[in-house]
Design a protein around this motif. Structure first.
Motif, PDB file in Angstrom:
ATOM      1  N   GLY A   1       0.831  -1.210   0.000  1.00  0.00           N
ATOM      2  CA  GLY A   1       0.000   0.000   0.000  1.00  0.00           C
ATOM      3  C   GLY A   1       0.861   1.254   0.000  1.00  0.00           C
ATOM      4  O   GLY A   1       0.582   2.216  -0.722  1.00  0.00           O
ATOM      5  N   MET A   2       1.927   1.248   0.800  1.00  0.00           N
ATOM      6  CA  MET A   2       2.835   2.408   0.825  1.00  0.00           C
ATOM      7  C   MET A   2       3.428   2.641  -0.565  1.00  0.00           C
ATOM      8  O   MET A   2       3.485   3.775  -1.047  1.00  0.00           O
ATOM      9  CB  MET A   2       3.971   2.167   1.832  1.00  0.00           C
ATOM     10  N   CYS A   3       3.875   1.559  -1.197  1.00  0.00           N
ATOM     11  CA  CYS A   3       4.496   1.689  -2.535  1.00  0.00           C
ATOM     12  C   CYS A   3       3.463   2.209  -3.541  1.00  0.00           C
ATOM     13  O   CYS A   3       3.765   3.089  -4.354  1.00  0.00           O
ATOM     14  CB  CYS A   3       5.051   0.347  -2.993  1.00  0.00           C
ATOM     15  N   ASP A   4       2.246   1.676  -3.488  1.00  0.00           N
ATOM     16  CA  ASP A   4       1.202   2.121  -4.432  1.00  0.00           C
ATOM     17  C   ASP A   4       0.907   3.610  -4.271  1.00  0.00           C
ATOM     18  O   ASP A   4       0.653   4.308  -5.249  1.00  0.00           O
ATOM     19  CB  ASP A   4      -0.103   1.331  -4.195  1.00  0.00           C
ATOM     20  N   ARG A   5       0.938   4.089  -3.012  1.00  0.00           N
ATOM     21  CA  ARG A   5       0.628   5.505  -2.769  1.00  0.00           C
ATOM     22  C   ARG A   5       1.861   6.400  -2.944  1.00  0.00           C
ATOM     23  O   ARG A   5       1.759   7.616  -2.893  1.00  0.00           O
ATOM     24  CB  ARG A   5       0.047   5.672  -1.350  1.00  0.00           C
ATOM     25  N   GLY A   6       3.050   5.784  -3.069  1.00  0.00           N
ATOM     26  CA  GLY A   6       4.258   6.556  -3.355  1.00  0.00           C
ATOM     27  C   GLY A   6       4.880   7.237  -2.157  1.00  0.00           C
ATOM     28  O   GLY A   6       5.731   8.129  -2.302  1.00  0.00           O
ATOM     29  N   TRP A   7       4.509   6.824  -0.949  1.00  0.00           N
ATOM     30  CA  TRP A   7       5.115   7.407   0.266  1.00  0.00           C
ATOM     31  C   TRP A   7       4.940   6.422   1.411  1.00  0.00           C
ATOM     32  O   TRP A   7       3.859   5.851   1.586  1.00  0.00           O
ATOM     33  CB  TRP A   7       4.437   8.730   0.640  1.00  0.00           C
TER      34      TRP A   7
ATOM     35  N   MET B   1      15.404  -4.669   7.112  1.00  0.00           N
ATOM     36  CA  MET B   1      15.162  -3.254   6.764  1.00  0.00           C
ATOM     37  C   MET B   1      16.139  -2.782   5.689  1.00  0.00           C
ATOM     38  O   MET B   1      15.778  -2.028   4.791  1.00  0.00           O
ATOM     39  CB  MET B   1      15.305  -2.361   8.003  1.00  0.00           C
ATOM     40  N   ARG B   2      17.407  -3.241   5.791  1.00  0.00           N
ATOM     41  CA  ARG B   2      18.419  -2.786   4.815  1.00  0.00           C
ATOM     42  C   ARG B   2      18.083  -3.286   3.415  1.00  0.00           C
ATOM     43  O   ARG B   2      18.253  -2.578   2.428  1.00  0.00           O
ATOM     44  CB  ARG B   2      19.815  -3.259   5.247  1.00  0.00           C
ATOM     45  N   HIS B   3      17.612  -4.519   3.343  1.00  0.00           N
ATOM     46  CA  HIS B   3      17.221  -5.050   2.028  1.00  0.00           C
ATOM     47  C   HIS B   3      15.969  -4.356   1.511  1.00  0.00           C
ATOM     48  O   HIS B   3      15.899  -3.953   0.344  1.00  0.00           O
ATOM     49  CB  HIS B   3      16.970  -6.566   2.124  1.00  0.00           C
ATOM     50  N   ILE B   4      14.971  -4.218   2.388  1.00  0.00           N
ATOM     51  CA  ILE B   4      13.711  -3.599   1.962  1.00  0.00           C
ATOM     52  C   ILE B   4      13.956  -2.166   1.499  1.00  0.00           C
ATOM     53  O   ILE B   4      13.350  -1.696   0.528  1.00  0.00           O
ATOM     54  CB  ILE B   4      12.672  -3.669   3.109  1.00  0.00           C
ATOM     55  N   ALA B   5      14.867  -1.473   2.196  1.00  0.00           N
ATOM     56  CA  ALA B   5      15.176  -0.085   1.812  1.00  0.00           C
ATOM     57  C   ALA B   5      15.560  -0.005   0.341  1.00  0.00           C
ATOM     58  O   ALA B   5      15.168   0.914  -0.380  1.00  0.00           O
ATOM     59  CB  ALA B   5      16.305   0.452   2.682  1.00  0.00           C
ATOM     60  N   ARG B   6      16.343  -0.989  -0.115  1.00  0.00           N
ATOM     61  CA  ARG B   6      16.792  -0.977  -1.516  1.00  0.00           C
ATOM     62  C   ARG B   6      15.662  -1.352  -2.463  1.00  0.00           C
ATOM     63  O   ARG B   6      15.585  -0.852  -3.580  1.00  0.00           O
ATOM     64  CB  ARG B   6      17.987  -1.919  -1.685  1.00  0.00           C
ATOM     65  N   GLU B   7      14.789  -2.242  -1.991  1.00  0.00           N
ATOM     66  CA  GLU B   7      13.695  -2.688  -2.860  1.00  0.00           C
ATOM     67  C   GLU B   7      12.655  -1.593  -3.098  1.00  0.00           C
ATOM     68  O   GLU B   7      12.100  -1.487  -4.188  1.00  0.00           O
ATOM     69  CB  GLU B   7      12.992  -3.913  -2.240  1.00  0.00           C
ATOM     70  N   VAL B   8      12.363  -0.798  -2.052  1.00  0.00           N
ATOM     71  CA  VAL B   8      11.231   0.127  -2.160  1.00  0.00           C
ATOM     72  C   VAL B   8      11.637   1.600  -2.213  1.00  0.00           C
ATOM     73  O   VAL B   8      10.745   2.462  -2.293  1.00  0.00           O
ATOM     74  CB  VAL B   8      10.216  -0.094  -1.005  1.00  0.00           C
ATOM     75  N   GLY B   9      12.944   1.866  -2.198  1.00  0.00           N
ATOM     76  CA  GLY B   9      13.403   3.254  -2.317  1.00  0.00           C
ATOM     77  C   GLY B   9      12.806   3.975  -3.518  1.00  0.00           C
ATOM     78  O   GLY B   9      12.339   5.121  -3.404  1.00  0.00           O
ATOM     79  N   PRO B  10      12.767   3.333  -4.694  1.00  0.00           N
ATOM     80  CA  PRO B  10      12.210   4.016  -5.873  1.00  0.00           C
ATOM     81  C   PRO B  10      10.725   4.341  -5.741  1.00  0.00           C
ATOM     82  O   PRO B  10      10.198   5.153  -6.495  1.00  0.00           O
ATOM     83  CB  PRO B  10      12.422   2.988  -7.005  1.00  0.00           C
TER      84      PRO B  10
ATOM     85  N   GLY C   1       9.348   5.673  -3.053  1.00  0.00           N
ATOM     86  CA  GLY C   1       9.112   6.729  -2.060  1.00  0.00           C
ATOM     87  C   GLY C   1       8.978   6.217  -0.639  1.00  0.00           C
ATOM     88  O   GLY C   1       8.502   6.929   0.243  1.00  0.00           O
ATOM     89  N   VAL C   2       9.419   4.992  -0.425  1.00  0.00           N
ATOM     90  CA  VAL C   2       9.304   4.392   0.918  1.00  0.00           C
ATOM     91  C   VAL C   2      10.704   4.214   1.501  1.00  0.00           C
ATOM     92  O   VAL C   2      11.594   3.693   0.820  1.00  0.00           O
ATOM     93  CB  VAL C   2       8.583   3.019   0.843  1.00  0.00           C
ATOM     94  N   THR C   3      10.902   4.647   2.744  1.00  0.00           N
ATOM     95  CA  THR C   3      12.186   4.412   3.412  1.00  0.00           C
ATOM     96  C   THR C   3      12.006   3.364   4.503  1.00  0.00           C
ATOM     97  O   THR C   3      10.911   3.175   5.039  1.00  0.00           O
ATOM     98  CB  THR C   3      12.772   5.702   4.033  1.00  0.00           C
ATOM     99  N   ALA C   4      13.096   2.676   4.819  1.00  0.00           N
ATOM    100  CA  ALA C   4      13.091   1.654   5.872  1.00  0.00           C
ATOM    101  C   ALA C   4      14.370   1.809   6.684  1.00  0.00           C
ATOM    102  O   ALA C   4      15.478   1.738   6.136  1.00  0.00           O
ATOM    103  CB  ALA C   4      13.021   0.261   5.245  1.00  0.00           C
ATOM    104  N   ASN C   5      14.225   2.084   7.966  1.00  0.00           N
ATOM    105  CA  ASN C   5      15.372   2.337   8.828  1.00  0.00           C
ATOM    106  C   ASN C   5      15.238   1.602  10.159  1.00  0.00           C
ATOM    107  O   ASN C   5      14.169   1.064  10.486  1.00  0.00           O
ATOM    108  CB  ASN C   5      15.508   3.844   9.078  1.00  0.00           C
ATOM    109  N   VAL C   6      16.320   1.652  10.916  1.00  0.00           N
ATOM    110  CA  VAL C   6      16.393   0.953  12.206  1.00  0.00           C
ATOM    111  C   VAL C   6      16.793   1.966  13.283  1.00  0.00           C
ATOM    112  O   VAL C   6      17.639   2.820  13.039  1.00  0.00           O
ATOM    113  CB  VAL C   6      17.477  -0.154  12.133  1.00  0.00           C
ATOM    114  N   VAL C   7      16.161   1.858  14.440  1.00  0.00           N
ATOM    115  CA  VAL C   7      16.614   2.615  15.606  1.00  0.00           C
ATOM    116  C   VAL C   7      17.107   1.581  16.613  1.00  0.00           C
ATOM    117  O   VAL C   7      16.338   0.737  17.077  1.00  0.00           O
ATOM    118  CB  VAL C   7      15.476   3.467  16.213  1.00  0.00           C
ATOM    119  N   SER C   8      18.405   1.610  16.899  1.00  0.00           N
ATOM    120  CA  SER C   8      18.999   0.609  17.787  1.00  0.00           C
ATOM    121  C   SER C   8      19.163   1.201  19.185  1.00  0.00           C
ATOM    122  O   SER C   8      19.861   2.188  19.374  1.00  0.00           O
ATOM    123  CB  SER C   8      20.364   0.181  17.236  1.00  0.00           C
ATOM    124  N   LEU C   9      18.496   0.565  20.148  1.00  0.00           N
ATOM    125  CA  LEU C   9      18.470   1.110  21.511  1.00  0.00           C
ATOM    126  C   LEU C   9      19.498   0.458  22.421  1.00  0.00           C
ATOM    127  O   LEU C   9      19.692  -0.759  22.386  1.00  0.00           O
ATOM    128  CB  LEU C   9      17.088   0.908  22.129  1.00  0.00           C
TER     129      LEU C   9
END
Ligand SMILES: NC(=O)c1ccc[n+]([C@@H]2O[C@H](COP(=O)([O-])OP(=O)(O)OC[C@H]3O[C@@H](n4cnc5c(N)ncnc54)[C@H](O)[C@@H]3O)[C@@H](O)[C@H]2O)c1
Length: 249
Positions: free
Chosen positions: A132-138, A171-180, A182-190
């Motif tokens: 859904g995020m990819c379809d909406r472009g953000w 997340m690192r793999h998904i970031a590359r798949e969906v970057g085009p 308009g979707v970002t994927a990141n990690v917050v390490s606590l």
């Protein structure tokens, strides 16, 4: 799209770090869906946010069950609209207390309680919202991980750490798949947070350069940055929140 039009799903947001994130997102106008396996906790958290005049709904379901997650997210999106932001926060040992034990002594039956919530839960929720995020472009996917997933530690949390490392690398793999799209994927390490029992934290706090434990508000600040327009070129990254510690944090 303004923040006021966005919808965020925060998993395990009935308490502690997830609640801190939910409060922060709600405070900047986002409609926050409070997921937790404990329906009472989810509703109490959502109503405490609504009492402050912000938008929140409870979304209780078990993130470890793929069919449940797909159905629940589908129903939420049909009712409220697409989920723009996913914060994969639910973790630790899921609904049980974390059992710190060496890998060699841990019964194999205990592996699943870490893998299911920290890895499969992240996969389930991300799968449910990503198309859904990819379809909406953000879209923004943020996974809350642990320093135990970045480095080997001598505190007997190896399977938890392995699950966290797996989710972070997803997340690192998904970031590359969906970057085009308009979707970002990141990690917050606590590092070490303020809900951990004092008998464990007391000796460690002295070694943290900032001399304090992390809070839900600290996590909220990091997530607020990663969902901002200013972070639209940040993807596949790990933002470390550990008070400056070199080791466990
Ligand atoms: N607290 C720390 O010191 C610390 C350190 C490093 C990383 N983390 C990570 O930060 C995140 C938040 O930690 P926390 O200490 O605030 O957690 P917490 O254990 O206090 O709260 C987690 C919430 O998730 C819910 N939950 C558990 N299993 C669930 C499931 N299957 N489906 C839906 N909800 C479920 C619980 O009911 C609970 O309300 C976790 O991913 C944790 O691994 C925490």
């Amino acid at each position: 799209m303004s923040q006021q039009e966005k919808i965020a799903l925060v998993t395990g947001a009935g308490q502690n770090m997830g609640l801190g994130v939910a409060r922060r997102l709600a405070a900047i106008g986002i409609h926050v869906l409070i997921n937790d396996i404990d329906a009472d906790k989810a509703e109490a958290a959502a109503s405490s946010i609504r009492e402050r005049g912000h938008k929140a709904s409870s979304a209780p379901f078990d993130i470890t069950d793929t069919a449940t997650v797909l159905k629940a997210v589908g129903a939420l999106e049909a009712e409220l609209g697409g989920i723009d932001i996913l914060v994969n926060n639910a973790g630790n040992a899921g609904t049980r207390a974390t059992h710190q034990i060496s890998f060699k002594d841990m019964p194999t039956e205990e592996w699943d309680m870490y893998l299911k919530v920290n890895l499969y839960g992240v996969m389930n929720c991300t799968k449910a919202v990503l198309s859904g995020m990819c379809d909406r472009g953000w879209g923004r996917v943020i996974t809350i991980s642990s320093e135990a997933g970045r480095q080997g530690l001598d505190i007997n949390v190896s399977v938890y750490g392995a699950a966290k490392a797996g989710a972070a690398h997803l997340m690192r793999h998904i970031a590359r798949e969906v970057g085009p799209d308009g979707v970002t994927a990141n990690v917050v390490s606590l590092g070490l947070m303020d809900n951990v029992p004092e008998e464990f934290t007391a000796p460690i706090v002295k070694t943290i350069p900032t001399r304090r434990l992390g809070s839900g508000d600290d996590v909220g600040s990091a997530v607020e940055y990663l969902i901002s327009d200013g972070a639209s070129w940040v993807t596949g990254q790990t933002l470390v929140l550990n008070g400056g510690s070199l080791a466990i944090g």
